[in-house]
Scaffold this active site. Structure first.
Site, PDB file in Angstrom:
ATOM      1  N   LYS A   1       0.864  -1.187   0.000  1.00 47.42           N
ATOM      2  CA  LYS A   1       0.000   0.000   0.000  1.00 47.42           C
ATOM      3  C   LYS A   1       0.898   1.234   0.000  1.00 47.42           C
ATOM      4  O   LYS A   1       1.408   1.647   1.036  1.00 47.42           O
ATOM      5  CB  LYS A   1      -0.927   0.028   1.217  1.00 47.42           C
ATOM      6  CG  LYS A   1      -2.025   1.064   1.002  1.00 47.42           C
ATOM      7  CD  LYS A   1      -2.442   1.792   2.245  1.00 47.42           C
ATOM      8  CE  LYS A   1      -1.558   2.918   2.662  1.00 47.42           C
ATOM      9  NZ  LYS A   1      -1.420   4.052   1.737  1.00 47.42           N
TER      10      LYS A   1
ATOM     11  N   GLU B   1      10.000   1.242  10.365  1.00 44.73           N
ATOM     12  CA  GLU B   1      10.996   2.271  10.027  1.00 44.73           C
ATOM     13  C   GLU B   1      10.290   3.606  10.204  1.00 44.73           C
ATOM     14  O   GLU B   1       9.453   3.976   9.375  1.00 44.73           O
ATOM     15  CB  GLU B   1      11.474   2.113   8.576  1.00 44.73           C
ATOM     16  CG  GLU B   1      12.227   0.822   8.297  1.00 44.73           C
ATOM     17  CD  GLU B   1      13.612   0.802   8.904  1.00 44.73           C
ATOM     18  OE1 GLU B   1      14.089   1.860   9.368  1.00 44.73           O
ATOM     19  OE2 GLU B   1      14.223  -0.280   8.928  1.00 44.73           O
TER      20      GLU B   1
ATOM     21  N   CYS C   1      13.924  10.893   6.246  1.00 42.77           N
ATOM     22  CA  CYS C   1      13.928  10.511   7.670  1.00 42.77           C
ATOM     23  C   CYS C   1      15.329  10.636   8.266  1.00 42.77           C
ATOM     24  O   CYS C   1      15.475  10.837   9.459  1.00 42.77           O
ATOM     25  CB  CYS C   1      13.419   9.088   7.828  1.00 42.77           C
ATOM     26  SG  CYS C   1      14.302   7.932   6.776  1.00 42.77           S
TER      27      CYS C   1
ATOM     28  N   GLU D   1      10.430  16.630  13.730  1.00 36.98           N
ATOM     29  CA  GLU D   1      11.009  16.450  12.399  1.00 36.98           C
ATOM     30  C   GLU D   1      10.619  17.657  11.550  1.00 36.98           C
ATOM     31  O   GLU D   1       9.423  17.931  11.407  1.00 36.98           O
ATOM     32  CB  GLU D   1      10.377  15.215  11.748  1.00 36.98           C
ATOM     33  CG  GLU D   1      11.185  13.978  11.819  1.00 36.98           C
ATOM     34  CD  GLU D   1      10.603  12.878  10.943  1.00 36.98           C
ATOM     35  OE1 GLU D   1       9.395  12.604  11.040  1.00 36.98           O
ATOM     36  OE2 GLU D   1      11.366  12.283  10.183  1.00 36.98           O
TER      37      GLU D   1
HETATM   38  P1  NAD Z   1       2.722   8.686   7.369  1.00 30.80           P
HETATM   39  O1  NAD Z   1       2.990   7.920   8.616  1.00 30.80           O
HETATM   40  O2  NAD Z   1       1.714   9.761   7.409  1.00 30.80           O
HETATM   41  O3  NAD Z   1       2.243   7.675   6.213  1.00 30.80           O
HETATM   42  C1  NAD Z   1       2.993   6.547   5.840  1.00 30.80           C
HETATM   43  C2  NAD Z   1       2.071   5.536   5.189  1.00 30.80           C
HETATM   44  O4  NAD Z   1       1.124   5.091   6.133  1.00 30.80           O
HETATM   45  C3  NAD Z   1       1.279   6.061   4.009  1.00 30.80           C
HETATM   46  O5  NAD Z   1       1.153   5.031   3.057  1.00 30.80           O
HETATM   47  C4  NAD Z   1      -0.074   6.372   4.623  1.00 30.80           C
HETATM   48  O6  NAD Z   1      -1.132   6.303   3.703  1.00 30.80           O
HETATM   49  C5  NAD Z   1      -0.188   5.251   5.631  1.00 30.80           C
HETATM   50  N1  NAD Z   1      -1.068   5.539   6.764  1.00 30.80           N
HETATM   51  C6  NAD Z   1      -1.363   6.742   7.316  1.00 30.80           C
HETATM   52  N2  NAD Z   1      -2.188   6.562   8.372  1.00 30.80           N
HETATM   53  C7  NAD Z   1      -2.398   5.238   8.488  1.00 30.80           C
HETATM   54  C8  NAD Z   1      -3.135   4.433   9.390  1.00 30.80           C
HETATM   55  N3  NAD Z   1      -3.824   4.956  10.409  1.00 30.80           N
HETATM   56  N4  NAD Z   1      -3.109   3.081   9.219  1.00 30.80           N
HETATM   57  C9  NAD Z   1      -2.402   2.545   8.223  1.00 30.80           C
HETATM   58  N5  NAD Z   1      -1.679   3.248   7.340  1.00 30.80           N
HETATM   59  C10 NAD Z   1      -1.681   4.581   7.472  1.00 30.80           C
HETATM   60  O7  NAD Z   1       4.129   9.194   6.873  1.00 30.80           O
HETATM   61  P2  NAD Z   1       4.474  10.075   5.586  1.00 30.80           P
HETATM   62  O8  NAD Z   1       4.075  11.480   5.833  1.00 30.80           O
HETATM   63  O9  NAD Z   1       3.977   9.392   4.352  1.00 30.80           O
HETATM   64  O10 NAD Z   1       6.070   9.950   5.564  1.00 30.80           O
HETATM   65  C11 NAD Z   1       6.903  10.751   6.320  1.00 30.80           C
HETATM   66  C12 NAD Z   1       7.338  10.029   7.584  1.00 30.80           C
HETATM   67  O11 NAD Z   1       7.965   8.800   7.243  1.00 30.80           O
HETATM   68  C13 NAD Z   1       8.388  10.809   8.362  1.00 30.80           C
HETATM   69  O12 NAD Z   1       8.117  10.713   9.733  1.00 30.80           O
HETATM   70  C14 NAD Z   1       9.690  10.075   8.020  1.00 30.80           C
HETATM   71  O13 NAD Z   1      10.713  10.210   8.982  1.00 30.80           O
HETATM   72  C15 NAD Z   1       9.208   8.675   7.918  1.00 30.80           C
HETATM   73  N6  NAD Z   1      10.150   7.875   7.132  1.00 30.80           N
HETATM   74  C16 NAD Z   1      10.932   6.960   7.781  1.00 30.80           C
HETATM   75  C17 NAD Z   1      11.847   6.218   7.070  1.00 30.80           C
HETATM   76  C18 NAD Z   1      12.721   5.215   7.748  1.00 30.80           C
HETATM   77  O14 NAD Z   1      13.306   4.399   7.052  1.00 30.80           O
HETATM   78  N7  NAD Z   1      12.838   5.214   9.063  1.00 30.80           N
HETATM   79  C19 NAD Z   1      11.965   6.403   5.688  1.00 30.80           C
HETATM   80  C20 NAD Z   1      11.157   7.346   5.061  1.00 30.80           C
HETATM   81  C21 NAD Z   1      10.233   8.070   5.792  1.00 30.80           C
END
Ligand code: NAD
Length: 486
Positions: A183, A259, A293, A390
């Site tokens: 997803k 992650e 991240c 962040e």
């Molecule tokens: P997000 O947590 O808002 O969304 C990530 C994914 O989760 C998306 O596909 C979103 O549709 C889905 N999602 C959102 N709410 C959900 C729920 N309640 N249940 C299930 N799925 C849900 O994050 P984002 O804004 O897309 O990405 C940015 C974040 O990701 C930052 O915090 C960044 O640090 C982190 N990130 C971490 C890594 C790592 O490897 N540690 C890598 C890239 C990004």
């Protein structure tokens, strides 16, 4: 400049954008995909519901036995072909990433190369899955351990690396013998669908990889997590969503790899090579315009080098060319959404009100598109929100410190522990300080650490488990212990 239209940019075979379930494409609409460089709608993708998700699980289940029984060499060759196809289509994929995510083309090209390498790395690792044999210390029996594919994996990925965050999960899962439902984030689904198309061409059997986009991520993923066929959740995204998913996964004790967010300190000790530290700072801060991240979120600079560092960083940040992701001259693309700009603006203006000095940037740029300029903040008081949250944008707050102990204390003063950076000419000093930093990854005199061959991941609330490296495949396997009498 004129922006390429979606249909004009690439090989039409990469224009897939239906739900991909059981090897068939289901066209549909419901989720607009925006171009953050212009604010225009690029395309629409289908909005899957729970019934679609259950069909994706049916498909993953139907393919599971066959894929698990496929010899490792054959799985490996499919992954290797997928690597090659991504490499052959690198420019089209980079353009697509740049269109839907906004990142500058050089960043997008870098991402495609990085993303493709996960297929090559796990094509190699697929043929070397470890096992174990030993006799018990008491001599009572023999211990035989084999690693089995864990089962159907639900993969949830963010928008900031639309290709790499998907391949970093799909490649080890398939190498391990698992089937998956991916997803991707609704902001950047086109790259995921294009890659699924290439996977199909590489010979991935129907149902082994399924992809669906949805506007109701919580409902759809909760329904999948409640289904006993799902045995693994691999999530990359924010710590807030990660916590909710962990709680949901706990109901059925689903195995989780997480992650999550970061708040990386970038420490410059006063014996550092200033130019090298500035080069590293630009990479650690400005890859993806700060939407990473691992992005350096807090610059801690020792008193003896502090003023020169602020001056050098300000000059380099001010010289960056901001523009549309797709424009070849762009060095800093737009943010993903208007909301992202508002959050950055709030953090910067709060810090400025509390005494930080803006040495360049500091105010959102006019649209269309979601632009924020490269910004440096000096003399930031340590207690401000920008030190805890962040930033996820092109903003570099610089804090001055006097002693190593102070740097370590400040660096560790966060719930996160994903990445950290350290600049010094003294390797012993680097290792001494490095040992005290609470982080999963540490760049020593280097502003970039991501590599498919290395274990990527964080400590504290930055996550659970590691992706990539030799252990990444084991996140998709369960050890089975045979107690053998002979
Ligand atoms: P997000 O947590 O808002 O969304 C990530 C994914 O989760 C998306 O596909 C979103 O549709 C889905 N999602 C959102 N709410 C959900 C729920 N309640 N249940 C299930 N799925 C849900 O994050 P984002 O804004 O897309 O990405 C940015 C974040 O990701 C930052 O915090 C960044 O640090 C982190 N990130 C971490 C890594 C790592 O490897 N540690 C890598 C890239 C990004």
């Amino acid at each position: 400049m004129a922006y390429p239209t979606l249909t004009g940019y690439a090989d039409p075979s990469l224009h897939a954008r239906g739900l991909y379930i059981g090897g068939t494409w289901r066209e549909g609409a419901g989720i607009p995909v925006m171009n953050p460089s212009t604010g225009d709608v690029l395309a629409e993708v289908p909005d899957a519901g729970i019934a679609d998700a259950m069909q994706a699980l049916d498909a993953a289940q139907a393919a599971a036995q066959g894929w698990r029984a496929t010899p490792a060499r054959q799985r490996s060759e499919i992954l290797r072909r997928w690597f090659q196809l991504m490499t052959d289509h690198a420019e089209e994929l980079a353009t697509l990433i740049s269109l839907e995510n906004g990142k500058a083309l050089p960043d997008a090209r870098g991402e495609v190369a990085y993303a493709a390498e996960f297929f090559r790395w796990y094509a190699e690792e697929a043929t070397r899955i470890p096992g174990e044999y030993r006799r018990t210390p008491s001599g009572s029996h023999n211990i035989l351990v084999e690693h089995e594919p864990i089962g159907i994996a639900l993969l949830i990925t963010p928008w900031n690396f639309p290709a790499a965050m998907a391949t970093r999960k799909i490649a080890p899962a398939l190498a391990a013998g698992c089937t998956v439902v991916l997803k991707p984030a609704s902001e950047t689904p086109l790259t995921a669908y294009a890659m699924a198309r290439l996977g199909e061409e590489a010979g991935v059997p129907p149902g082994v990889v399924n992809v669906l986009t949805t506007q109701q991520p919580a409902e759809v993923s909760n329904a999948m997590l409640a289904d006993p066929r799902v045995r693994k959740l691999s999530f990359t995204g924010s710590t807030a969503v990660g916590r909710t998913l962990l709680a949901e996964a706990a109901r059925r004790v689903v195995n989780c790899s997480m992650e999550l967010g970061g708040n990386a300190p970038f420490i410059v000790l006063d014996d550092a090579d200033l130019d090298a530290a500035l080069d590293g700072a630009m990479v650690a801060k400005m890859r993806n315009a700060g939407e990473a991240c691992t992005a350096a979120n807090r610059f801690y600079v020792q008193a003896g080098i502090h003023d020169d560092f602020v001056q050098g960083l300000t000059a380099r940040m001010a010289a960056l060319r901001v523009g549309a992701g797709y424009d070849p001259a762009t060095q800093c693309g737009p943010m993903i959404t208007r909301r992202a700009i508002e959050k950055i603006d709030h953090l910067v203006s709060t810090a400025a009100r509390q005494g930080a000095r803006v040495t360049t940037g500091g105010t959102p740029l006019p649209g269309p598109g979601y632009f924020y300029p490269p910004t440096v903040l000096a003399h930031v008081p340590p207690g401000t929100a920008i030190a805890r949250e962040e930033i996820f944008g092109p903003v570099a707050p610089v804090y001055r410190f006097e002693t190593e102990d102070e740097a370590v204390r400040l660096a560790n003063d966060t719930e996160y522990g994903l990445a950290a950076y350290l600049y010094t000419r003294d390797l012993q000093r680097a290792l001494r300080v490095g040992k005290r930093l609470e982080t999963g990854m540490l760049g020593i005199n280097r502003g970039l650490m991501s590599d498919p061959a290395a274990p990527f991941g964080g400590v504290k609330q930055s996550g659970l488990g590691r992706e990539g490296g030799v252990t990444g495949i084991l996140e998709f396997m369960e050890p089975k212990y045979y107690a053998v009498e002979f």
